[in-house]
Design a protein around this motif. Structure first.
Motif, PDB file in Angstrom:
ATOM      1  N   THR A 213       0.850  -1.181   0.000  1.00 45.80           N
ATOM      2  CA  THR A 213       0.000   0.000   0.000  1.00 45.80           C
ATOM      3  C   THR A 213       0.890   1.237   0.000  1.00 45.80           C
ATOM      4  OG1 THR A 213      -0.085   0.109   2.411  1.00 45.80           O
ATOM      5  CG2 THR A 213      -1.775  -1.228   1.306  1.00 45.80           C
ATOM      6  N   ARG A 214       0.287   2.378  -0.196  1.00 43.96           N
ATOM      7  CA  ARG A 214       1.032   3.632  -0.281  1.00 43.96           C
ATOM      8  C   ARG A 214       1.887   3.884   0.963  1.00 43.96           C
ATOM      9  NH1 ARG A 214      -4.181   7.241  -0.898  1.00 43.96           N
ATOM     10  NH2 ARG A 214      -4.810   5.293  -1.911  1.00 43.96           N
ATOM     11  N   ASP A 237      -1.726   0.283  -4.357  1.00 45.54           N
ATOM     12  CA  ASP A 237      -2.966   1.055  -4.451  1.00 45.54           C
ATOM     13  C   ASP A 237      -2.708   2.485  -4.906  1.00 45.54           C
ATOM     14  OD1 ASP A 237      -1.673   1.711  -1.984  1.00 45.54           O
ATOM     15  OD2 ASP A 237      -3.553   2.597  -1.273  1.00 45.54           O
ATOM     16  N   GLN A 238      -1.443   2.865  -5.124  1.00 54.62           N
ATOM     17  CA  GLN A 238      -1.133   4.233  -5.535  1.00 54.62           C
ATOM     18  C   GLN A 238       0.168   4.226  -6.326  1.00 54.62           C
ATOM     19  OE1 GLN A 238       0.379   7.427  -2.743  1.00 54.62           O
ATOM     20  NE2 GLN A 238      -1.685   8.215  -3.081  1.00 54.62           N
ATOM     21  N   ARG A 239       0.240   5.060  -7.343  1.00 60.79           N
ATOM     22  CA  ARG A 239       1.477   5.123  -8.122  1.00 60.79           C
ATOM     23  C   ARG A 239       2.655   5.477  -7.203  1.00 60.79           C
ATOM     24  NH1 ARG A 239       0.871   4.464 -13.284  1.00 60.79           N
ATOM     25  NH2 ARG A 239      -1.181   4.780 -14.252  1.00 60.79           N
ATOM     26  N   VAL A 257      -1.401  -0.691 -10.561  1.00 57.35           N
ATOM     27  CA  VAL A 257      -2.084   0.155  -9.580  1.00 57.35           C
ATOM     28  C   VAL A 257      -3.554  -0.224  -9.523  1.00 57.35           C
ATOM     29  CG1 VAL A 257      -2.617   2.505  -8.868  1.00 57.35           C
ATOM     30  CG2 VAL A 257      -0.446   2.018 -10.023  1.00 57.35           C
ATOM     31  N   ASP A 259      -7.312   0.310  -8.537  1.00 54.99           N
ATOM     32  CA  ASP A 259      -8.217   1.444  -8.299  1.00 54.99           C
ATOM     33  C   ASP A 259      -8.911   1.292  -6.956  1.00 54.99           C
ATOM     34  OD1 ASP A 259      -7.633   2.567 -10.742  1.00 54.99           O
ATOM     35  OD2 ASP A 259      -9.252   1.521 -11.782  1.00 54.99           O
TER      36      ASP A 259
END
Length: 260
Positions: A213-214, A237-239, A257, A259
Motif C-alpha cells: 500500500t502507499r 494502491d497508488q502510483r 495500480v 483502483d
C-alpha cells in the motif's frame, strides 16, 4: 503495537480497540493484550469470547485473529490502510494458479493475501507468519509449511537460523513480499533478522511479487532486504513516488495500480 499502559474503562472501548488493532496486526495474543490494556488475562478472554460470538474474531491458541470477511460494524474505528490492503491482496492472488506452491510474507498485508486466496486454491503455502499460518489452518489445505524459529514480537513472525534453514530444500513459484518500506535504493524490513528471512524466501521463488500500500512508500525502515531488480511485479494502491517509479522502470518492473 500500542504502547504499554493503554487503558479503557469499558468493555466496549476495549473491544473497539481490539478490532481496529487486529485489522492492522492480523493477530493479537492474550498476554500482549492484557499488558497493553492494563487488565487481567481473564478479562481479555471474556472480551475475545464476546467478539467471537458476534462473528468478528476467531479464537486460536494464545490469542485471536480476525474472522475472514467479518464486518467491523459501525462502532469500530476505521483503519485507513485496511481497505487498501484488501484491494491489493485481492488483485495479487489473481496471479496464483490453483495448484501453485507459494510463499507469503509476514505483516498485515501478508495476512490479507492469505485471507484473499480463492476457495479453489489447493496448492501449497509456505510462511514464517503466525497470523498467516493460523488463517490457513481453517482452510483445510493439504500442504501448509510453517517455518518455525524464534518468534519476533510485534510482527508475529518467526526469524533466525532455524527459520532460514527450513527454506533450504524448498521451492515456490511465487513469493508475495510485504516489506516495511521501499524506495529507489531497494526494499527494507524493520529488523535485520526479518530481512534475512525475506531474502531466503526470495531466493527460493521463481517470481517475487511486491504487494504494497502507499504507506510502504512513506515508511523508513533500517534493514535492507534487496535491490529492486529482485522484483518481478508490483501490486499497489497508488502510483509510486517519481524517484521510485523511475528506478522500477530501469529494472523492468511496471507497477499494477489497483483502483480504489
Amino acid at each position: 503495537m500500542t504502547d504499554a499502559g493503554l487503558r479503557y474503562e469499558s468493555a466496549a472501548e476495549r473491544r473497539i480497540w481490539m478490532l481496529a488493532t487486529l485489522r492492522s496486526e492480523g493477530f493479537l495474543s492474550v498476554t500482549d493484550l492484557a499488558r497493553q490494556l492494563g487488565v487481567s488475562q481473564m478479562t481479555i478472554r471474556r472480551d475475545l469470547h464476546a467478539l467471537e460470538h458476534e462473528g468478528h474474531v476467531r479464537l486460536v491458541h494464545g490469542g485471536a485473529s480476525l474472522t475472514p470477511g467479518a464486518p467491523l460494524g459501525s462502532s469500530a474505528p476505521e483503519d485507513d490502510d485496511a481497505g487498501a490492503r484488501d484491494r491489493v491482496a485481492a488483485h495479487a492472488v489473481d496471479l496464483v494458479g490453483d495448484t501453485d506452491a507459494i510463499a507469503i510474507d509476514a505483516g498485515a498485508t501478508g495476512h490479507a493475501v492469505a485471507r484473499s486466496l480463492p476457495a479453489s486454491f489447493s496448492g501449497c503455502v509456505i510462511s514464517h507468519s503466525l497470523p498467516v499460518l493460523q488463517c490457513l489452518s481453517t482452510r483445510g489445505l493439504e500442504r501448509v509449511v510453517a517455518l518455525g524459529g524464534e518468534l519476533l514480537a510485534g510482527r508475529h513472525a518467526f526469524v533466525g537460523p532455524t527459520t532460514e534453514a527450513a527454506t533450504a530444500q524448498l521451492r515456490v513459484r511465487t513469493f508475495f513480499l510485504t516489506p516495511s518500506g521501499a524506495d529507489a535504493r531497494g526494499l527494507y524490513a524493520a529488523s535485520p533478522a526479518e530481512a534475512s528471512v525475506q531474502r531466503q524466501l526470495m531466493g527460493i521463488a521463481d517470481e517475487v511479487v511486491l504487494v504494497a500500500t502507499r504507506e510502504v512508500f512513506r515508511t523508513s525502515a533500517p534493514a535492507r532486504i534487496a535491490p529492486l531488480d529482485r522484483l518481478t511485479r508490483l501490486v499497489t494502491d497508488q502510483r509510486p513516488p517519481a524517484e521510485l517509479a523511475s528506478a522500477l522502470r530501469r529494472v523492468g518492473v511496471v507497477p499494477h495500480v489497483v483502483d480504489g
